[in-house]
Scaffold this motif. Sequence first.
Motif, PDB file in Angstrom:
ATOM      1  N   PRO A  37       0.828  -1.207   0.000  1.00 36.67           N
ATOM      2  CA  PRO A  37       0.000   0.000   0.000  1.00 36.67           C
ATOM      3  C   PRO A  37       0.865   1.260   0.000  1.00 36.67           C
ATOM      4  CG  PRO A  37       0.022  -0.989   2.197  1.00 36.67           C
ATOM      5  CD  PRO A  37       0.790  -1.911   1.311  1.00 36.67           C
ATOM      6  N   MET A  38       0.559   2.121  -0.966  1.00 39.20           N
ATOM      7  CA  MET A  38       1.424   3.284  -1.187  1.00 39.20           C
ATOM      8  C   MET A  38       1.509   4.192   0.037  1.00 39.20           C
ATOM      9  SD  MET A  38       0.571   4.496  -5.006  1.00 39.20           S
ATOM     10  CE  MET A  38       0.349   3.339  -6.319  1.00 39.20           C
ATOM     11  N   ARG A  39       0.392   4.270   0.799  1.00 43.55           N
ATOM     12  CA  ARG A  39       0.383   5.238   1.898  1.00 43.55           C
ATOM     13  C   ARG A  39       1.370   4.881   3.001  1.00 43.55           C
ATOM     14  NH1 ARG A  39      -4.242   2.274   2.103  1.00 43.55           N
ATOM     15  NH2 ARG A  39      -4.753   1.230   4.071  1.00 43.55           N
ATOM     16  N   TYR A  40       1.889   3.633   3.000  1.00 43.39           N
ATOM     17  CA  TYR A  40       2.877   3.249   4.006  1.00 43.39           C
ATOM     18  C   TYR A  40       4.264   3.044   3.400  1.00 43.39           C
ATOM     19  CZ  TYR A  40      -1.107   2.525   7.066  1.00 43.39           C
ATOM     20  OH  TYR A  40      -2.229   2.710   7.813  1.00 43.39           O
ATOM     21  N   SER A  41       4.400   3.315   2.120  1.00 41.71           N
ATOM     22  CA  SER A  41       5.661   3.032   1.448  1.00 41.71           C
ATOM     23  C   SER A  41       6.676   4.171   1.644  1.00 41.71           C
ATOM     24  CB  SER A  41       5.416   2.832  -0.048  1.00 41.71           C
ATOM     25  OG  SER A  41       6.641   2.763  -0.710  1.00 41.71           O
ATOM     26  N   TRP A  42       7.905   3.786   1.925  1.00 45.43           N
ATOM     27  CA  TRP A  42       8.985   4.764   2.064  1.00 45.43           C
ATOM     28  C   TRP A  42       9.807   4.874   0.787  1.00 45.43           C
ATOM     29  CZ3 TRP A  42      10.191   7.996   6.137  1.00 45.43           C
ATOM     30  CH2 TRP A  42       9.395   7.845   7.273  1.00 45.43           C
ATOM     31  N   THR A  43       9.412   4.125  -0.243  1.00 45.70           N
ATOM     32  CA  THR A  43      10.179   4.120  -1.489  1.00 45.70           C
ATOM     33  C   THR A  43      10.090   5.474  -2.190  1.00 45.70           C
ATOM     34  OG1 THR A  43       9.670   1.782  -1.738  1.00 45.70           O
ATOM     35  CG2 THR A  43      10.470   2.931  -3.699  1.00 45.70           C
ATOM     36  N   ILE A  44      11.240   5.968  -2.604  1.00 40.77           N
ATOM     37  CA  ILE A  44      11.255   7.228  -3.365  1.00 40.77           C
ATOM     38  C   ILE A  44      10.962   6.882  -4.822  1.00 40.77           C
ATOM     39  CG2 ILE A  44      12.782   9.034  -4.230  1.00 40.77           C
ATOM     40  CD1 ILE A  44      14.085   8.943  -1.403  1.00 40.77           C
ATOM     41  N   LYS A  84      17.381  10.687  -6.400  1.00 48.63           N
ATOM     42  CA  LYS A  84      18.023   9.377  -6.560  1.00 48.63           C
ATOM     43  C   LYS A  84      19.193   9.199  -5.586  1.00 48.63           C
ATOM     44  CE  LYS A  84      19.392   5.529  -8.621  1.00 48.63           C
ATOM     45  NZ  LYS A  84      18.628   4.296  -8.624  1.00 48.63           N
ATOM     46  N   TYR A  85      20.039  10.207  -5.469  1.00 47.41           N
ATOM     47  CA  TYR A  85      21.310  10.005  -4.773  1.00 47.41           C
ATOM     48  C   TYR A  85      21.407  10.677  -3.394  1.00 47.41           C
ATOM     49  CZ  TYR A  85      22.808   8.253  -9.287  1.00 47.41           C
ATOM     50  OH  TYR A  85      22.916   7.528 -10.440  1.00 47.41           O
ATOM     51  N   PHE A  86      20.636  11.716  -3.134  1.00 44.35           N
ATOM     52  CA  PHE A  86      20.865  12.485  -1.908  1.00 44.35           C
ATOM     53  C   PHE A  86      19.689  12.500  -0.930  1.00 44.35           C
ATOM     54  CE2 PHE A  86      23.465  14.464  -5.263  1.00 44.35           C
ATOM     55  CZ  PHE A  86      24.720  14.205  -4.734  1.00 44.35           C
ATOM     56  N   LEU A  87      18.471  12.284  -1.421  1.00 46.29           N
ATOM     57  CA  LEU A  87      17.295  12.451  -0.558  1.00 46.29           C
ATOM     58  C   LEU A  87      17.293  11.471   0.612  1.00 46.29           C
ATOM     59  CD1 LEU A  87      14.728  14.020  -0.112  1.00 46.29           C
ATOM     60  CD2 LEU A  87      13.537  12.503  -1.679  1.00 46.29           C
ATOM     61  N   GLU A  88      17.626  10.214   0.333  1.00 46.11           N
ATOM     62  CA  GLU A  88      17.639   9.216   1.411  1.00 46.11           C
ATOM     63  C   GLU A  88      18.699   9.537   2.466  1.00 46.11           C
ATOM     64  OE1 GLU A  88      16.116   6.588   2.509  1.00 46.11           O
ATOM     65  OE2 GLU A  88      14.701   6.014   0.939  1.00 46.11           O
ATOM     66  N   ARG A  89      19.797  10.155   2.031  1.00 45.30           N
ATOM     67  CA  ARG A  89      20.842  10.508   2.998  1.00 45.30           C
ATOM     68  C   ARG A  89      20.446  11.725   3.817  1.00 45.30           C
ATOM     69  NH1 ARG A  89      26.350  10.181  -0.624  1.00 45.30           N
ATOM     70  NH2 ARG A  89      25.931   8.166  -1.574  1.00 45.30           N
ATOM     71  N   LEU A  90      19.815  12.674   3.141  1.00 41.53           N
ATOM     72  CA  LEU A  90      19.421  13.910   3.828  1.00 41.53           C
ATOM     73  C   LEU A  90      18.243  13.675   4.763  1.00 41.53           C
ATOM     74  CD1 LEU A  90      20.229  16.963   3.727  1.00 41.53           C
ATOM     75  CD2 LEU A  90      18.359  17.268   2.121  1.00 41.53           C
ATOM     76  N   LEU A  91      17.242  12.935   4.292  1.00 38.93           N
ATOM     77  CA  LEU A  91      16.037  12.652   5.079  1.00 38.93           C
ATOM     78  C   LEU A  91      15.828  11.132   5.105  1.00 38.93           C
ATOM     79  CD1 LEU A  91      13.770  15.395   3.483  1.00 38.93           C
ATOM     80  CD2 LEU A  91      14.771  15.504   5.747  1.00 38.93           C
TER      81      LEU A  91
END
Lengths: 100, 167
Positions: A37-44, A84-91
Amino acid sequence: MFIHAFPTIIIISYILAVVAAMVVGLVLRIPILPERPMRYSWTISIIFPTSILALGFTAMLFKLGYTGIPVAIIVGILTAVFAKYFLERLLPRPQVEEYA
Amino acid sequence: MNEIIAIIIAVVLCWLNFVLIDTWMGLPEAPGVKGAEVIGRAVKKRGGDLAGGLFQGNIVCSPDASAGTLLASAACYTIGTPEGGLVAAVLVYAGNRLCADPGYAGTTGALTITCIIYAASYIGIGPAEFIVGMVLAIVTIQGIDHPLASKLLGKIADKLGRHTKLT
């Protein structure tokens, strides 16, 4: 307060920012949609949040006085790279146990 | 338009915007963080509904559609429509991620209220009325009677198929 005169160039710029982010996102192999379910997904993904970020960053630059279609396209490209490269590291997603 | 009537309409639009989006995005289903569960169980203990309590807890613990609605209204008032709403969506998304929330409800709420503000400006309701409207709307959920509000939120969650499976 009420601004209804919406120049066509502005609308086209926003659309192009999103399209540029989507195209570069596809090239960088960002998923198109989060898993269900998209509402619980953390995938960017390309739709969320890359497109939203592209719109927001474009609006920020437009309000700072940097307008035009080239600016919108560059923002779209950079947003996809950022997602792709920075969002997961920043947040980053939380490391603690998740409820859902 | 008369200012009082404009604010009343804004309250209704803001209330529907954030309650429906937050419910649709599953706030009553599960607590996003432990604090939300503590609030939900405390509301239930006082005679409220657990799903509604979790909704209230999740609102407190992370910027969901309520915060998105308020921030987008304030940003549209400050820098204009729709740029304010688009910038607010980015800021709410960052806030969501910092608060252990994926961010769907907050950003959706910010974007939908931006569309609503833009449409409402044609009938003479501006972002300022929506700021007041959102403050009053959140008071009805968090500021008057938690158990009563949680029961209403629980019923809405039930109708939308988002009632919690927790007991």
